[in-house]
Design an enzyme around this catalytic site. Structure first.
Site, PDB file in Angstrom:
ATOM      1  N   ASN A   1       0.640  -1.191   0.131  1.00 46.62           N
ATOM      2  CA  ASN A   1      -0.207  -0.068   0.374  1.00 46.62           C
ATOM      3  C   ASN A   1       0.586   1.559   0.276  1.00 46.62           C
ATOM      4  O   ASN A   1       1.813   1.099   0.400  1.00 46.62           O
ATOM      5  CB  ASN A   1      -0.692  -0.149   1.146  1.00 46.62           C
ATOM      6  CG  ASN A   1      -1.390   1.179   1.449  1.00 46.62           C
ATOM      7  OD1 ASN A   1      -2.324   1.416  -0.326  1.00 46.62           O
ATOM      8  ND2 ASN A   1      -1.928   1.982   2.099  1.00 46.62           N
TER       9      ASN A   1
ATOM     10  N   HIS B   1       0.762   5.189   1.108  1.00 46.92           N
ATOM     11  CA  HIS B   1      -0.382   6.509   2.532  1.00 46.92           C
ATOM     12  C   HIS B   1       0.719   7.503   2.558  1.00 46.92           C
ATOM     13  O   HIS B   1       2.153   7.584   2.044  1.00 46.92           O
ATOM     14  CB  HIS B   1      -0.099   5.544   3.352  1.00 46.92           C
ATOM     15  CG  HIS B   1      -0.526   6.602   4.792  1.00 46.92           C
ATOM     16  ND1 HIS B   1      -1.837   6.373   4.851  1.00 46.92           N
ATOM     17  CD2 HIS B   1      -0.322   7.557   5.322  1.00 46.92           C
ATOM     18  CE1 HIS B   1      -1.680   6.572   5.925  1.00 46.92           C
ATOM     19  NE2 HIS B   1      -1.038   7.593   6.553  1.00 46.92           N
TER      20      HIS B   1
ATOM     21  N   SER C   1       5.218   6.955   2.193  1.00 50.78           N
ATOM     22  CA  SER C   1       5.782   5.771   2.522  1.00 50.78           C
ATOM     23  C   SER C   1       4.471   4.721   1.462  1.00 50.78           C
ATOM     24  O   SER C   1       3.080   4.475   2.112  1.00 50.78           O
ATOM     25  CB  SER C   1       5.147   5.555   3.786  1.00 50.78           C
ATOM     26  OG  SER C   1       5.533   5.981   4.964  1.00 50.78           O
TER      27      SER C   1
ATOM     28  N   ASP D   1      -2.623   1.216   7.655  1.00 47.86           N
ATOM     29  CA  ASP D   1      -1.432   2.154   7.400  1.00 47.86           C
ATOM     30  C   ASP D   1      -0.588   1.711   8.841  1.00 47.86           C
ATOM     31  O   ASP D   1       0.049   2.595   9.123  1.00 47.86           O
ATOM     32  CB  ASP D   1      -1.760   3.654   7.784  1.00 47.86           C
ATOM     33  CG  ASP D   1      -3.199   3.903   6.708  1.00 47.86           C
ATOM     34  OD1 ASP D   1      -3.976   4.495   7.283  1.00 47.86           O
ATOM     35  OD2 ASP D   1      -3.105   3.226   5.742  1.00 47.86           O
TER      36      ASP D   1
HETATM   37  C1  GRF Z   1      -3.357   9.664  -2.969  1.00 47.71           C
HETATM   38  O1  GRF Z   1      -2.351  10.362  -1.490  1.00 47.71           O
HETATM   39  C2  GRF Z   1      -2.876   7.849  -2.261  1.00 47.71           C
HETATM   40  O2  GRF Z   1      -1.840   8.605  -1.857  1.00 47.71           O
HETATM   41  C3  GRF Z   1      -4.050   7.757  -1.411  1.00 47.71           C
HETATM   42  O3  GRF Z   1      -4.965   7.927  -2.327  1.00 47.71           O
HETATM   43  C4  GRF Z   1      -4.641   9.081  -2.843  1.00 47.71           C
HETATM   44  C5  GRF Z   1      -4.616   8.695  -4.156  1.00 47.71           C
HETATM   45  O4  GRF Z   1      -4.405   8.051  -4.993  1.00 47.71           O
HETATM   46  N1  GRF Z   1      -3.463   5.803  -1.275  1.00 47.71           N
HETATM   47  P1  GRF Z   1      -4.856   8.264  -6.675  1.00 47.71           P
HETATM   48  O5  GRF Z   1      -4.236   8.954  -7.361  1.00 47.71           O
HETATM   49  O6  GRF Z   1      -6.156   7.086  -6.693  1.00 47.71           O
HETATM   50  O7  GRF Z   1      -3.664   7.080  -7.438  1.00 47.71           O
END
Ligand code: GRF
Length: 202
Positions: free
Chosen positions: A105, A107, A134, A143
């Site tokens: 994942n 985060h 991370s 997380d």
């Molecule tokens: C990002 O901030 C990511 O860190 C979190 O979801 C947000 C959007 O991610 N997990 P994405 O553009 O859908 O990949």
């Protein structure tokens, strides 16, 4: 390495992985699955000829039955790695335990700081001068899994949650493909005592 990616929204991290794959990284995204029917991440998959599957959590009576269906759908693609890329569902321990050491994942914080949501606003409110993202192995703790790689960005005067999020997101698109490549190269694993082990240096 066969990869299945789970998304809930825009899928910009998925896009970074697709781009890396198309530039020759040693992994193949076998399918993209979303719990949100309208997730733009599904459109990104379709544009690149990848199977785009919807598994709407609203169709399930509880978390356990959704996770069971999700696991069955994932396993149909037999991935070596499951990648959560902006996947906004809390997964049951039973689901997580089905993918020990092979689910990642990303985060948007410097874990263990700011687990959970609204990380950029919380960092600003706390007066942080540094923030970041991370990549971690997924464990039952939300997380909270072992952190593999982080990116740090400065918090700048005049930043709001949007400008800070954008600065962090750019770095997410660097570190996530890097970590997935390490795993695909067989250099990265989760040790028995729960630590990420990277062979051969960063
Ligand atoms: C990002 O901030 C990511 O860190 C979190 O979801 C947000 C959007 O991610 N997990 P994405 O553009 O859908 O990949």
């Amino acid at each position: 390495l066969a990869v299945v990616a789970l998304v809930s929204g825009s899928g910009s991290n998925l896009q970074a992985l697709i781009d890396a794959q198309e530039q020759g990284a040693p992994f193949q995204i076998r399918a993209v699955i979303s719990n949100e029917p309208g997730a733009f991440g599904l459109e990104r998959a379709r544009r690149h000829g990848l199977p785009a599957e919807i598994l709407n959590h609203r169709d399930y009576p509880d978390r356990a039955s959704f996770d069971a269906a999700l696991s069955a759908l994932i396993d149909g693609y037999d991935p070596g790695l499951v990648v959560l890329a902006g996947f906004m569902r809390i997964l049951t321990p039973a689901f997580v335990e089905h993918y020990p050491g092979r689910m990642l994942n990303i985060h948007p914080s410097l874990l263990p700081k700011y687990q959970g949501l609204h990380t950029h606003q919380r960092a600003l409110d706390a007066g942080e001068v540094e923030h970041g993202a991370s990549v971690h192995f997924v464990t039952a703790e939300l997380d909270g899994g072992p952190v593999i790689l982080q990116a740090r960005v400065p918090v700048l005067p005049g930043d709001d949650a949007g400008t800070l999020a954008a600065r962090v997101l750019k770095q997410e698109h660097v570190i996530y493909p890097t970590v997935v490549r390490w795993f695909a190269e067989g250099r990265l694993r989760l040790s028995q005592d729960g630590r990420p082990v990277l062979d051969g240096g960063v």
